[in-house]
Scaffold this active site. Structure first.
Site, PDB file in Angstrom:
ATOM      1  N   GLN A   1       0.839  -1.182   0.000  1.00  0.00           N
ATOM      2  CA  GLN A   1       0.000   0.000   0.000  1.00  0.00           C
ATOM      3  C   GLN A   1       0.880   1.240   0.000  1.00  0.00           C
ATOM      4  O   GLN A   1       1.983   1.211   0.496  1.00  0.00           O
ATOM      5  CB  GLN A   1      -0.925  -0.116   1.208  1.00  0.00           C
ATOM      6  CG  GLN A   1      -1.021   0.995   2.138  1.00  0.00           C
ATOM      7  CD  GLN A   1      -1.823   0.583   3.375  1.00  0.00           C
ATOM      8  OE1 GLN A   1      -2.261  -0.532   3.538  1.00  0.00           O
ATOM      9  NE2 GLN A   1      -1.997   1.518   4.246  1.00  0.00           N
ATOM     10  N   SER A   2       0.402   2.379  -0.572  1.00  0.00           N
ATOM     11  CA  SER A   2       1.216   3.590  -0.553  1.00  0.00           C
ATOM     12  C   SER A   2       0.354   4.812  -0.779  1.00  0.00           C
ATOM     13  O   SER A   2      -0.843   4.718  -0.982  1.00  0.00           O
ATOM     14  CB  SER A   2       2.301   3.521  -1.617  1.00  0.00           C
ATOM     15  OG  SER A   2       1.739   3.755  -2.885  1.00  0.00           O
ATOM     16  N   HIS A   3       1.002   5.949  -0.822  1.00  0.00           N
ATOM     17  CA  HIS A   3       0.304   7.217  -1.032  1.00  0.00           C
ATOM     18  C   HIS A   3       0.687   7.804  -2.379  1.00  0.00           C
ATOM     19  O   HIS A   3       0.607   8.993  -2.569  1.00  0.00           O
ATOM     20  CB  HIS A   3       0.651   8.178   0.111  1.00  0.00           C
ATOM     21  CG  HIS A   3       0.381   7.574   1.438  1.00  0.00           C
ATOM     22  ND1 HIS A   3      -0.887   7.411   1.931  1.00  0.00           N
ATOM     23  CD2 HIS A   3       1.207   7.027   2.357  1.00  0.00           C
ATOM     24  CE1 HIS A   3      -0.829   6.825   3.110  1.00  0.00           C
ATOM     25  NE2 HIS A   3       0.429   6.576   3.383  1.00  0.00           N
TER      26      HIS A   3
END
Length: 173
Positions: free
Chosen positions: A90-92
């Site tokens: 997951q990341s931004h």
């Protein structure tokens, strides 16, 4: 910081500077490298992904490379990074970017020495890695139990009731 791997894995725009070929070769290297260190046991790898469209192609490219090198792969499917660590993306970033975050067997970031070896392989500096054959070919397992174990762990953390509380979620992309 390496040529491909930054502070949080190998990141880039899908099919621009992070391709399925990269994912396949990272899988080939990891299956071979950790397979040599397994000391009579098989290399086992847990893969989680986020909901980005490109995550599916990267997941299956990694699986192909890993199993071709003899690793067994356990798929958590869509899940969080902590659940992958506990189960042993997951990341931004924008939706069109993606990445390959590699976590070691202790649930920590990969060692710099190993990252350098992967990058050397990606650049063609170490020759080809042999394919696993016959019974040495890895297998893929749908590992929903690992995801469920993480959910159970999160539930166990609650020390008080959340009844009548409002929860806000930032689901990003």
């Amino acid at each position: 910081m390496g040529k491909y791997f930054g502070t949080d894995g190998f990141r880039g725009e899908a099919n621009v500077n992070l391709t399925v070929e990269h994912a396949y070769k990272v899988g080939r290297f990891l299956g071979w490298y950790y397979g040599k260190q397994a000391k009579g046991d098989r290399c086992r790898v847990v893969i989680g992904k986020d909901t980005r469209r490109s995550s599916y192609m990267f997941e299956y490219s990694l699986v192909s490379g890993l199993t071709a090198s003899g690793a067994d792969v356990y798929l958590l499917h869509v899940t969080t990074t902590p659940s992958v660590s506990l189960s042993l993306i997951q990341s931004h970033n924008p939706y069109y970017d993606n990445g390959i975050k590699v976590i070691n067997g202790r649930g920590e970031k990969l060692e710099e020495e190993t990252i350098e070896k992967i990058e050397s392989y990606l650049d063609g500096e170490m020759g080809e890695i042999p394919f696993a054959k016959r019974d040495a070919i890895g297998r893929t397992v749908d590992y929903a139990a690992g995801r469920n174990r993480y959910i159970g762990y999160l539930i166990s953390l609650a020390t008080r009731s959340f009844k009548n509380m409002r929860v806000g979620l930032d689901c990003a992309n």
